[in-house]
Design an enzyme around this catalytic site. Structure first.
Site, PDB file in Angstrom:
ATOM      1  N   LYS A  26       1.019  -0.992   0.112  1.00 38.26           N
ATOM      2  CA  LYS A  26       0.009   0.027   0.106  1.00 38.26           C
ATOM      3  C   LYS A  26       0.820   1.385   0.016  1.00 38.26           C
ATOM      4  O   LYS A  26       1.857   1.473   1.258  1.00 38.26           O
ATOM      5  CB  LYS A  26      -0.781  -0.444   1.204  1.00 38.26           C
ATOM      6  N   LEU A  27       0.511   2.148  -0.890  1.00 39.36           N
ATOM      7  CA  LEU A  27       0.820   3.473  -0.605  1.00 39.36           C
ATOM      8  C   LEU A  27       0.401   4.803  -1.117  1.00 39.36           C
ATOM      9  O   LEU A  27      -0.406   4.206  -1.763  1.00 39.36           O
ATOM     10  CB  LEU A  27       2.261   3.503  -2.060  1.00 39.36           C
ATOM     11  N   SER A  28       0.839   6.238  -0.885  1.00 39.91           N
ATOM     12  CA  SER A  28      -0.222   7.183  -0.949  1.00 39.91           C
ATOM     13  C   SER A  28       0.199   7.431  -3.239  1.00 39.91           C
ATOM     14  O   SER A  28       1.329   7.294  -3.025  1.00 39.91           O
ATOM     15  CB  SER A  28       0.428   8.744  -0.461  1.00 39.91           C
ATOM     16  N   THR A  62      -0.792  11.878  -0.114  1.00 44.65           N
ATOM     17  CA  THR A  62      -1.948  12.383  -1.277  1.00 44.65           C
ATOM     18  C   THR A  62      -2.182  13.893  -0.364  1.00 44.65           C
ATOM     19  O   THR A  62      -2.115  14.705  -0.981  1.00 44.65           O
ATOM     20  CB  THR A  62      -2.900  11.787  -1.486  1.00 44.65           C
ATOM     21  N   ALA A  63      -2.270  13.601   0.715  1.00 44.39           N
ATOM     22  CA  ALA A  63      -2.916  14.937   1.568  1.00 44.39           C
ATOM     23  C   ALA A  63      -2.025  16.131   1.923  1.00 44.39           C
ATOM     24  O   ALA A  63      -2.555  16.756   1.749  1.00 44.39           O
ATOM     25  CB  ALA A  63      -3.182  14.039   3.044  1.00 44.39           C
ATOM     26  N   HIS A  79      -7.684   9.474   8.300  1.00 45.83           N
ATOM     27  CA  HIS A  79      -8.007   8.451   8.815  1.00 45.83           C
ATOM     28  C   HIS A  79      -8.738   8.551   9.393  1.00 45.83           C
ATOM     29  O   HIS A  79      -9.918   9.214   9.727  1.00 45.83           O
ATOM     30  CB  HIS A  79      -6.850   7.011   9.344  1.00 45.83           C
TER      31      HIS A  79
END
Length: 277
Positions: free
Chosen positions: A55-57, A109-110, A148
């Protein structure tokens, strides 16, 4: 065949990976060596290329398309689920520009969305995502970028929303917001990449069809999160895009990368990023 697999302990990840990790679905002979870590730590491991699947942004992935290919299954995309910029009180544009602002990692991404909405806000400090509310409360920073489950708890701590960056993205592009994806290393053979994608889709489908069957695994990693918040978190980030990006999901990711390239936030992407159907 055993593959290294990285994902976060957040409820949406443990929810969708439970069936795969615990062999509740057909894994087609694949086994997994699991590494649980915060998304920014996973981003850094991806930079090092040490994980077979992770998983990654999406912001991080834009820098790593030469190493990894994106799976159609497992992504976190959606509407009304973006990161929130919060503070102890309403802030002026000048105060936001001056900062400092707590962010959950440079490659999240945020942080990319914050750069889109507030390009002049360059005074940023990196924190573990779960420590950002506290940093704002204790005035270590003037504002914080939360992701989150914290979007469900910030008001209980007397904090206020300055901007919903997911709403900002959706109103300016019309696309759902791509937050994080699941990628496979390009060193793996194409047939293995497709096998991983099939198994991932199967695991997501199992979780959606048997949500209570994942409870023990999700709860074990959700720390002190209450069950209502835990399932609200899952409901926010696990949806039809998680099982398969589809045309709309792929278009949203392409739009994110095009905008990032245009602003020179990420390098030009030359590779095909999507797994061939």
């Amino acid at each position: 065949m055993k593959l290294s697999l990285g994902f976060s302990p957040c409820p949406n990840d443990t929810f969708i990976f439970d069936a795969l990790v615990h062999q509740k679905v057909d894994t087609e002979g694949l086994e997994f060596d699991v590494i649980l870590a915060d998304v920014e730590e996973l981003n850094q491991k991806a930079v090092q290329g040490v994980l077979d699947i992770t998983k990654l942004s999406y912001h991080a992935y834009a820098h790593l398309t030469n190493q990894y290919i994106l799976l159609d299954a497992g992504s976190a995309l959606g509407r009304n689920c973006g990161p929130l910029l919060i503070a102890k009180r309403p802030l002026s544009a000048e105060e936001i520009k001056k900062g400092p602002i707590a962010i959950p990692g440079k490659l999240t991404t945020a942080n990319f969305l914050l750069s889109l909405a507030y390009p002049e806000a360059q005074n940023k400090q990196e924190f573990l995502f779960s420590d950002i509310e506290k940093a704002v409360q204790q005035e270590e920073v003037i504002a914080g970028l939360i992701i989150h489950e914290n979007r469900f708890t910030y008001q209980d701590k007397g904090l206020v929303k300055i901007q919903d960056l997911g709403e900002f993205w959706e109103s300016s592009t019309g696309h759902p917001i791509p937050l994080g994806g699941i990628v496979a290393h390009r060193r793996l053979a194409t047939d293995i990449q497709h096998k991983i994608n099939r198994v991932m889709a199967r695991s997501v489908a199992y979780a959606q069809q048997h949500p209570l069957a994942t409870r023990d695994y999700v709860s074990a990693h959700a720390q002190e999160m209450n069950e209502e918040v835990m399932y609200a978190h899952i409901g926010l980030y696990v949806n039809d895009y998680t099982r398969d990006l589809g045309t709309e999901g792929r278009a949203a990711i392409a739009a994110l990368f095009q905008k990032a390239e245009a602003l020179n936030v990420v390098p030009a992407i030359k590779e095909e990023i999507f797994l061939n159907k």
